[in-house]
Design a protein around this motif. Sequence first.
Motif, PDB file in Angstrom:
ATOM      1  N   CYS A 587      52.266  49.321  26.853  1.00 42.44           N
ATOM      2  CA  CYS A 587      53.069  48.096  26.743  1.00 42.44           C
ATOM      3  C   CYS A 587      53.722  48.013  25.366  1.00 42.44           C
ATOM      4  CB  CYS A 587      52.182  46.877  26.996  1.00 42.44           C
ATOM      5  SG  CYS A 587      53.014  45.296  26.858  1.00 42.44           S
ATOM      6  N   PHE A 588      53.059  48.587  24.336  1.00 41.05           N
ATOM      7  CA  PHE A 588      53.537  48.452  22.965  1.00 41.05           C
ATOM      8  C   PHE A 588      54.226  49.727  22.479  1.00 41.05           C
ATOM      9  CE2 PHE A 588      49.642  46.087  23.769  1.00 41.05           C
ATOM     10  CZ  PHE A 588      50.124  44.792  23.636  1.00 41.05           C
ATOM     11  N   TYR A 589      54.365  50.681  23.373  1.00 36.43           N
ATOM     12  CA  TYR A 589      55.117  51.896  23.072  1.00 36.43           C
ATOM     13  C   TYR A 589      56.233  52.039  24.108  1.00 36.43           C
ATOM     14  CZ  TYR A 589      51.336  53.270  19.886  1.00 36.43           C
ATOM     15  OH  TYR A 589      50.432  53.321  18.850  1.00 36.43           O
ATOM     16  N   GLY A 590      57.046  51.001  24.179  1.00 40.63           N
ATOM     17  CA  GLY A 590      58.075  50.944  25.216  1.00 40.63           C
ATOM     18  C   GLY A 590      59.055  52.099  25.162  1.00 40.63           C
ATOM     19  N   ARG A 591      59.469  52.493  23.976  1.00 34.03           N
ATOM     20  CA  ARG A 591      60.442  53.581  23.861  1.00 34.03           C
ATOM     21  C   ARG A 591      59.870  54.886  24.393  1.00 34.03           C
ATOM     22  NH1 ARG A 591      61.421  57.836  20.892  1.00 34.03           N
ATOM     23  NH2 ARG A 591      59.518  57.511  19.677  1.00 34.03           N
ATOM     24  N   LEU A 592      58.644  55.197  23.993  1.00 37.84           N
ATOM     25  CA  LEU A 592      58.001  56.419  24.481  1.00 37.84           C
ATOM     26  C   LEU A 592      57.750  56.348  25.981  1.00 37.84           C
ATOM     27  CD1 LEU A 592      55.313  57.554  21.894  1.00 37.84           C
ATOM     28  CD2 LEU A 592      57.298  58.812  22.680  1.00 37.84           C
ATOM     29  N   PHE A 593      57.357  55.175  26.433  1.00 41.24           N
ATOM     30  CA  PHE A 593      57.067  54.990  27.861  1.00 41.24           C
ATOM     31  C   PHE A 593      58.313  55.320  28.690  1.00 41.24           C
ATOM     32  CE2 PHE A 593      55.134  51.835  31.118  1.00 41.24           C
ATOM     33  CZ  PHE A 593      54.423  52.871  31.690  1.00 41.24           C
ATOM     34  N   GLU A 594      59.445  54.778  28.293  1.00 45.55           N
ATOM     35  CA  GLU A 594      60.684  55.038  29.029  1.00 45.55           C
ATOM     36  C   GLU A 594      61.157  56.476  28.840  1.00 45.55           C
ATOM     37  OE1 GLU A 594      63.664  52.173  28.168  1.00 45.55           O
ATOM     38  OE2 GLU A 594      62.396  50.443  28.647  1.00 45.55           O
ATOM     39  N   GLN A 595      60.908  57.042  27.661  1.00 40.89           N
ATOM     40  CA  GLN A 595      61.325  58.420  27.423  1.00 40.89           C
ATOM     41  C   GLN A 595      60.563  59.383  28.323  1.00 40.89           C
ATOM     42  OE1 GLN A 595      60.172  60.584  23.715  1.00 40.89           O
ATOM     43  NE2 GLN A 595      62.383  60.668  23.348  1.00 40.89           N
ATOM     44  N   TYR A 596      59.255  59.192  28.435  1.00 38.45           N
ATOM     45  CA  TYR A 596      58.472  60.047  29.324  1.00 38.45           C
ATOM     46  C   TYR A 596      58.902  59.868  30.778  1.00 38.45           C
ATOM     47  CZ  TYR A 596      55.208  61.699  25.769  1.00 38.45           C
ATOM     48  OH  TYR A 596      54.654  62.325  24.690  1.00 38.45           O
ATOM     49  N   PHE A 597      59.284  58.662  31.114  1.00 37.36           N
ATOM     50  CA  PHE A 597      59.760  58.421  32.483  1.00 37.36           C
ATOM     51  C   PHE A 597      61.070  59.166  32.744  1.00 37.36           C
ATOM     52  CE2 PHE A 597      62.376  55.824  35.392  1.00 37.36           C
ATOM     53  CZ  PHE A 597      61.592  55.920  36.522  1.00 37.36           C
ATOM     54  N   GLN A 598      61.985  59.122  31.788  1.00 30.34           N
ATOM     55  CA  GLN A 598      63.250  59.829  31.958  1.00 30.34           C
ATOM     56  C   GLN A 598      63.027  61.338  32.040  1.00 30.34           C
ATOM     57  OE1 GLN A 598      66.038  58.483  32.677  1.00 30.34           O
ATOM     58  NE2 GLN A 598      65.463  56.351  32.285  1.00 30.34           N
ATOM     59  N   TRP A 599      62.118  61.857  31.210  1.00 23.50           N
ATOM     60  CA  TRP A 599      61.788  63.279  31.296  1.00 23.50           C
ATOM     61  C   TRP A 599      61.207  63.617  32.655  1.00 23.50           C
ATOM     62  CZ3 TRP A 599      59.010  63.862  25.898  1.00 23.50           C
ATOM     63  CH2 TRP A 599      59.978  63.910  24.890  1.00 23.50           C
ATOM     64  N   CYS A 600      60.432  62.698  33.177  1.00 21.63           N
ATOM     65  CA  CYS A 600      59.819  62.917  34.494  1.00 21.63           C
ATOM     66  C   CYS A 600      60.888  63.054  35.572  1.00 21.63           C
ATOM     67  CB  CYS A 600      58.865  61.767  34.809  1.00 21.63           C
ATOM     68  SG  CYS A 600      58.024  61.900  36.397  1.00 21.63           S
ATOM     69  N   LEU A 601      61.904  62.193  35.520  1.00 19.59           N
ATOM     70  CA  LEU A 601      62.965  62.258  36.520  1.00 19.59           C
ATOM     71  C   LEU A 601      63.874  63.467  36.314  1.00 19.59           C
ATOM     72  CD1 LEU A 601      64.103  58.531  36.950  1.00 19.59           C
ATOM     73  CD2 LEU A 601      62.486  59.840  38.311  1.00 19.59           C
ATOM     74  N   GLU A 602      63.905  63.985  35.102  1.00 20.61           N
ATOM     75  CA  GLU A 602      64.749  65.142  34.839  1.00 20.61           C
ATOM     76  C   GLU A 602      64.083  66.459  35.225  1.00 20.61           C
ATOM     77  OE1 GLU A 602      65.591  64.882  30.714  1.00 20.61           O
ATOM     78  OE2 GLU A 602      66.821  63.056  30.895  1.00 20.61           O
ATOM     79  N   THR A 603      62.783  66.420  35.441  1.00 24.13           N
ATOM     80  CA  THR A 603      62.036  67.639  35.766  1.00 24.13           C
ATOM     81  C   THR A 603      61.625  67.595  37.229  1.00 24.13           C
ATOM     82  OG1 THR A 603      61.151  67.562  33.509  1.00 24.13           O
ATOM     83  CG2 THR A 603      60.121  69.109  35.056  1.00 24.13           C
ATOM     84  N   PRO A 604      62.206  68.440  38.079  1.00 27.82           N
ATOM     85  CA  PRO A 604      61.891  68.362  39.518  1.00 27.82           C
ATOM     86  C   PRO A 604      60.406  68.481  39.836  1.00 27.82           C
ATOM     87  CG  PRO A 604      63.823  69.741  39.165  1.00 27.82           C
ATOM     88  CD  PRO A 604      63.270  69.433  37.808  1.00 27.82           C
ATOM     89  N   SER A 605      59.686  69.322  39.098  1.00 30.36           N
ATOM     90  CA  SER A 605      58.268  69.508  39.396  1.00 30.36           C
ATOM     91  C   SER A 605      57.428  68.291  39.041  1.00 30.36           C
ATOM     92  CB  SER A 605      57.728  70.726  38.641  1.00 30.36           C
ATOM     93  OG  SER A 605      57.851  70.533  37.233  1.00 30.36           O
ATOM     94  N   GLN A 606      57.984  67.365  38.245  1.00 34.06           N
ATOM     95  CA  GLN A 606      57.233  66.176  37.832  1.00 34.06           C
ATOM     96  C   GLN A 606      57.676  64.912  38.560  1.00 34.06           C
ATOM     97  OE1 GLN A 606      54.618  66.044  35.332  1.00 34.06           O
ATOM     98  NE2 GLN A 606      54.709  68.221  35.828  1.00 34.06           N
ATOM     99  N   MET A 607      58.693  65.025  39.408  1.00 34.75           N
ATOM    100  CA  MET A 607      59.254  63.827  40.030  1.00 34.75           C
ATOM    101  C   MET A 607      58.238  63.070  40.880  1.00 34.75           C
ATOM    102  SD  MET A 607      63.136  64.721  41.185  1.00 34.75           S
ATOM    103  CE  MET A 607      64.483  64.601  40.020  1.00 34.75           C
TER     104      MET A 607
END
Length: 1174
Positions: A587-607
Amino acid sequence: MSRTGQLIPSQQKLAEKLTVLNDRAMGMLTRIYNIKKACGDVKSKPAFLSDKNLEGAIKFIVRKFPHVDSKNNYWTMPFVQSQLQQVNNIKGEIMKQLSLYYFTFVDVMDFKDHVSELLTTMDACNVHFDITTNYDLTKGYLDLIISYVSLMLLLARIDDRKAVLGLYNYAHDLTHGKVDQNFARLGQMILDYEQPLKKLQEEFTPHSKLVACALLSLHQVYPRRNLPAEQWRQAQMLSLVSAPGQMLNPAQSETMPCEYLSVETMEKWIIFGFLLCHGQLTQSDSAVQLWRLALSGNYVITLFRDEVLYIHKTVEGVFEGIKGYSKRVTETKECANYAVVNAGPFHRERRAFLRTALKELVMILADQPGLLGPKALFVFMGLSFARDEVLWLLRHSENPAPKLNKRPNPVDYEDRQLPELLYYMEELRGLLRKYNQVMQRYYVQYLNGFDSIVLNNLVQNGLHQPRLRARESFNSKRNPTCQEDWNLSVCPEDESIIMSSFVNTMNGLSVKQGTTLLFEEGEIFDFRGMRLDWFRLQAYTSVSRAQLVLRENPDLARLMNTITFHTYMVDSLDEMAKETSDLSNFCFYGRLFEQYFQWCLETPSQMRYSISFPLICSHFMNCTHEICPEERHHIGDRSLSQANFFLDEMAKEAKNIITSICDEQCKLGDQLLPKNAAKTISIAIERKRNQNKAKKLPQEPDKPGRESMRRSRTDVTSMDKLYLMLTELCSAINYTPSIQVWEHTFAPREYLTQHLESRFTKALVGMVMYNPDSGEIAKPSELLNSVEAYMGVLQTIENYVHLDITRVFNNVLLQQTQPQDSHGDKTITALYTNWYLEVLLRRVSTGQIMFSPNRHAFVNVGVDPNQVAVNAEEFSDISELRSLAELLGPYGMKFLNESLMWHISSQVAELKKLVTQNKDVLTTLRTHFDKPALMAEHFNRLRDVDNVLKRVTIVGVILSFKTLAQEALNDVLKKRIPFLMSSIIDFQKHFPETPENNMVRVEIVNEMASAAGLPCDVDPALCAALRVQKSENPDDDYKIACLLMVFIAVSLPMLSLDSQSSFRADLEGHTNNIHCLAKAVNSIAAAMFTIYGKGRVTIEERLKEFLALASSSLLKLGQETDKLALRSRESVYLLLDQIVRESPFLTMDLLESCFPYALLRNSYHAVLRQDNRM
């Protein structure tokens, strides 16, 4: 205290105080944290702290802090008073806004006093701490110290603390005439903790012995918990299949609660503990080993939430001021370099191990949930290990490494496979929730049938004696419950009561309590009292001079710690899951949280693991505390917005993938259109024509389906990649039907449904390709082909995710049958209706397009079809209109008809105006049609005859197009709903037109039939459009209608003057579309006299009158000698035959009585000969 003044440990309530103060510490940390964040943000801090007018006063108060008293002499000086006058003006507002801040500091001071008192009491009791025996007591003691230290460090980080306290106190003094009673001590505390670590070291000097005792007990736990991943692999940590023969045996450990104790927590204990009591580092090798190990694994450590402390820098700052600690400073620098370089790879390998280990756990436990009972310890160990690694990565990624001689590898702090680890954590949590009754049933039986017997035997045989083997006792089925039978000679009264309550509680459990039936009846388990009693017993037996010494009875400690774990499995599974796997820090690391989410969507094996992010949002409320209720809404809103963002982005990504697939499938579908075969046919003809010549033959294009032919399975196309991503992402969306976040329910599939609906709507409108400027639009058949391809792809989505695609089709396609969708945008119905009215039918009036009854379509005449912007036949033939009917459906076709009728009604309104202008002449012509001379004289007095004929022709053209559209709709509905259509046809055919069934009922039946595409004698849509023009005087309307028919009848001979009135036999129509007059006359007459007259009888009478006037007028053409009037005479004669053939109210016999049929026959021969000559 006893009467003699001696301290009685059992009366100090150490367990209760530790429990209350630890909970209080979390609340105080939460409040101080929020004050720090508020004061650090210009938007959220009190406005007057940033007010330029108060800047001087605030600086003065801070400089004189804590001497903030208006009665001091220097406060009465003129220049001081002028600065502080602003404070006096808003003293009420200051007290109101700063009261929460001020009293939070007061609460911190009270909390500090209670902590100091408790620590002093525990020193006086000489409590012995050992994490492996009195786990709860040791953990509570160390947690309290760490929370207290973190609180004081956070307090010192609040930059505006002096301004807040000084302003409030001065405003209080101005308001009440005296300073606040707590301010003196509060101000001194603020000054004392300007350098918090130095002050804390002084405070903890008398407590160092107990702190060291507690910390050194970690030497049995922390080193083996902080092993590298390679040793975990060798030991097959967390593996259920490493020893298949023992798979059903309960997972046991002599230090049960230590197995899932957070490593981060232990590191905080070690670092802060030895930092405050650093003298132990020179006295114990074990302390040095723990110290170095903790310093080598991190360069930052969490104070609270996202507030961190750079360890090595802080330690160096403390040790550099102590004489003789240069060796420790050098050691700290070496640890710092080691941590920066090696900690990243160390934890990266551990995360890689945990991904595979948790995956194995999930797969086995999901297949065999019964193993959750005996192997619950493995589950919580795995969750705890994974949580430690996630939080380590989180704080080290957000806070850059200190600049040292060696630089870290950034890759070690960017784990793109983190979503997989988060996913398996959520999977394990989901299994715990799903099969909680399985675990409850297992551990209820375990407590009753095993733990109670072992505990009873341990007590019965003497607490100093080795306990009997558990299995022998279990097999003997001994279940004593009476205290008198136990050997408790070594136990004092308090301890014996607690011990007896343990056994009685477990013996009182019934196996039937684990059944679902009793769960449903509301019976719940609650072992909180039993666990608190064990906490009390630890406190009683760990002090000096205790009659029962816990460290001398390690078997009892181990057994009770194990029993405590078992009770958690029965009544506090959620609490255990929260303790071991809570990720609310995201909750207090919002930037990292969203960054990991974007990386997840960019990587087919992690979707497929992206669903873990909205699931983690449900953890956010775990970090709130009842002492700070004001942040609940803030954190709750953040959790909702984050969950909504993640689910929306997942649905968008899935929509984009589906759109790409649909676009590709539409292209493949377009290749199968008949028009694309022309190139292949032309090449084949060219090859055949030039097969004996040496001329280079053209290359034959690839045939549809070639893209599916592969030479190897390893060939991966773009479509394969798209389908792989779609499969992975849909797996995430389909993971759970709903997600609960702060009393709100999110449905991931609904997000995808909404995005698919929106995208399908935009795609439909986009595929129309309507260009208002050029008038271009897609052919309905091509659009239908693309729509079917699009829908085919969407239907396959049901193979990946549980969606009701039929609902999507219904919502979207039904909206497309209306002129506007739910967002107010134009639909394909509106676009095609507008195009047919404003482009196709408007160009008919220019003479380039005519309606061909023979071809059942509008065709271009007089120009090359390849040179015109719109090929009318390609948009109006039966196949295209059937496709249009498929797309628009009955509702859309009804709207199209209504729009056509609106244009007709506007033409009729203009015709009525022309009739009104010629009303007297038309009345005369109507009554004297048997007097040729008088008719000729009055006819010459008519005005706007050409205008009337032109407008009636336009009406006829529109009605001809409507007929084509209705026939196409009828064909489609007969194919789609044959049984319903047969019922409608039968109803229309056999509905009697009797006086009992008035015209209103007949019109309702006609509306039903017209909506199904069936022809009606009286067009209900035209009646509805013309009824709007009905005036208050029906007689006048009726007369205007009669005169309009007269006007048309007497104007027909004028058509012979137009060279474009020639009849084309190949198209069965006139070049200028005057053959459409037949449909216009019949339809207008039927509609107008239905509205203004008395039904069918009136219609027949008026059409007979029209036929008489028209035939009389046309017969006069035989007497004309002007060649211009004679050149299209035969073509105009045919209009009478067409009017009668189109009319359901006139017969050929009636025509022959007015007009010689031989003349019609000769006219047909004449136009046919003329057409053949052309």
